[in-house]
Design an enzyme around this catalytic site. Structure first.
Site, PDB file in Angstrom:
ATOM      1  N   CYS A 198     -12.754 -11.116  -1.983  1.00 54.83           N
ATOM      2  CA  CYS A 198     -13.154  -9.629  -1.768  1.00 54.83           C
ATOM      3  C   CYS A 198     -13.002  -8.991  -3.196  1.00 54.83           C
ATOM      4  O   CYS A 198     -12.021  -9.116  -3.645  1.00 54.83           O
ATOM      5  CB  CYS A 198     -12.292  -9.001  -0.880  1.00 54.83           C
ATOM      6  SG  CYS A 198     -13.024  -7.265  -0.663  1.00 54.83           S
ATOM      7  N   CYS A 237     -19.949  -8.337  -4.888  1.00 56.07           N
ATOM      8  CA  CYS A 237     -19.207  -8.008  -3.422  1.00 56.07           C
ATOM      9  C   CYS A 237     -19.522  -9.394  -2.756  1.00 56.07           C
ATOM     10  O   CYS A 237     -20.759  -9.787  -2.648  1.00 56.07           O
ATOM     11  CB  CYS A 237     -19.847  -6.854  -2.747  1.00 56.07           C
ATOM     12  SG  CYS A 237     -19.352  -6.454  -1.179  1.00 56.07           S
TER      13      CYS A 237
HETATM   14  N1  DGL Z   1     -16.341  -8.135   0.293  1.00 57.05           N
HETATM   15  C1  DGL Z   1     -15.923  -7.106  -0.281  1.00 57.05           C
HETATM   16  C2  DGL Z   1     -16.002  -7.096  -1.647  1.00 57.05           C
HETATM   17  O1  DGL Z   1     -16.247  -7.966  -2.076  1.00 57.05           O
HETATM   18  C3  DGL Z   1     -16.476  -5.756   0.424  1.00 57.05           C
HETATM   19  C4  DGL Z   1     -15.778  -4.520   0.179  1.00 57.05           C
HETATM   20  C5  DGL Z   1     -15.880  -3.455   1.671  1.00 57.05           C
HETATM   21  O2  DGL Z   1     -15.246  -3.761   2.362  1.00 57.05           O
HETATM   22  O3  DGL Z   1     -16.430  -2.399   1.119  1.00 57.05           O
HETATM   23  O4  DGL Z   1     -16.021  -6.288  -2.276  1.00 57.05           O
END
Ligand code: DGL
Length: 278
Positions: free
Chosen positions: A79, A190
Site C-alpha cells: 500500500c 496506489c
Molecule cells: N492500496 C492503497 C494504496 O496503495 C489504497 C489506499 C486507500 O485505502 O485509500 O495507496
C-alpha cells in the site's frame, strides 16, 4: 527461540487497507509459488487515502502487529499510502523484521518518458507525504511530474466496480488535466489501480503507458528473503491465507474475482478468515 532454518518456512505477510495489495500479492506468488503467504486487508477501515498521517500510521502498526502475531518472517506493505505514512516508524519499532515498502514508480517513468511529462495517479495521503516530494526531487530529473488524486477510485475497486460506463466516466473526469499535459506514462501510485488497467487503457488510449511497481516489489521481496537466508526450504507448496477485518463473504468474492488466474493456475491450499484488530 526459532533458528534461522525454522524461520525459513514461516509465511510472508502482505498488508493493504483493502484488496488493492492483491496486485502485489499476485506478483509475489507468481515469482515464489511455494512460499506461504498471509494477506491482510484492513477493510473495516478502508480507504486510508483521505485519512490523516497519524491515523494511517496507527492502523498500519495495528495490522503489522497482527501479522507478526501470526509469526510472519517478512512483511510487505502493499500500500503506497501506508508506506508513505508508516514505513519509517515500522522499521524503528521492529528492527529485527525485514519490511518491504513501496512508493510510486516516479524513477522508471521519468527515465522512460519521451514527452518529458509523466502522470502519477495516487491517493491524497501518498501525494501529500514528504516521502513523495523527496522522491520527485531525487528522481524526476527535469521531467514534469503531474499528480492526480484518484478520488473515489479505491472505493470503486473495493465495491468490485472495475469497468463499465460509471468507472470510465470517473476516470475520464479525473484524468482530463493530465491528458492535456501530453503525458506518455501514468504511474499507478496506489495498489488498487492495476485492477482498473483495462478501463484506464480505454480512457488514456495507446499513447500512454501504465507503470505498475508491483513486479519490482515482488523482486525486492525475493532479494530480501535471499539476503536474509529466509527463502522457503520445504518443497511442498505453502498455504495461502486471506484475512480481512471486514465482511468475510464480500472479501472472499472480491479475492476470488481479482486473482482468479493465480488461484486457478497455481492452486494452493487456501483459507479465508475474518478478524478484529482494533
Ligand atoms: N492500496 C492503497 C494504496 O496503495 C489504497 C489506499 C486507500 O485505502 O485509500 O495507496
Amino acid at each position: 527461540m526459532l533458528t534461522r532454518d525454522d524461520r525459513r518456512d514461516k509465511p510472508i505477510g502482505v498488508f493493504d487497507s483493502g484488496v488493492g495489495g492483491l496486485s502485489v500479492w499476485r506478483e509475489i506468488v507468481r515469482l515464489m509459488p511455494n512460499e506461504s503467504v498471509i494477506y491482510l486487508a484492513d477493510q473495516a477501515r478502508v480507504p486510508y487515502g483521505d485519512r490523516t498521517k497519524g491515523e494511517v500510521e496507527r492502523f498500519t502498526h495495528d495490522s503489522v502487529a497482527w501479522l507478526l502475531s501470526q509469526d510472519v518472517k517478512l512483511v510487505v506493505i502493499a500500500c503506497n499510502t501506508a508506506s508513505a505514512a508508516a514505513l519509517t516508524s515500522l522499521r524503528q519499532r521492529w528492527p529485527e523484521t525485514p519490511i518491504v515498502g513501496m512508493e510510486p514508480a516516479v524513477k522508471p517513468a521519468s527515465q522512460r518518458t519521451r514527452t518529458g511529462h509523466v502522470g502519477v495517479l495516487a491517493t491524497p495521503g501518498t501525494l501529500r507525504a514528504e516521502r513523495f516530494s523527496s522522491l520527485v526531487e531525487r528522481f524526476a530529473n527535469g521531467v514534469h511530474v503531474h499528480t492526480v488524486m484518484g478520488t473515489g477510485l479505491v472505493k470503486m475497486v473495493e465495491q468490485n466496480k472495475l469497468g463499465g460506463p460509471e468507472v470510465e466516466a470517473r476516470l475520464r473526469a479525473i484524468l482530463a488535466p493530465v491528458l492535456e499535459a501530453n503525458i506518455d506514462h501514468l504511474v499507478l501510485g496506489c495498489t488498487h489501480f492495476p485492477f482498473l488497467a483495462a478501463s484506464l487503457r480505454r480512457v488514456l488510449g495507446d499513447g500512454v503507458q501504465l507503470v505498475d511497481p508491483a513486479p519490482a516489489v515482488a523482486r525486492q521481496t525475493q532479494r530480501v528473503l535471499a539476503r536474509e537466508g529466509l527463502q522457503r526450504a520445504l518443497s511442498e507448496p505453502g498455504l495461502w491465507r486471506f484475512v480481512t477485518t471486514g465482511e468475510l463473504a464480500h472479501f472472499q468474492r472480491a479475492v476470488t474475482r481479482l486473482v482468479a488466474a493465480e488461484l486457478a493456475t497455481l492452486g494452493r491450499p487456501t483459507l479465508f478468515q475474518s478478524i478484529d484488530i482494533d
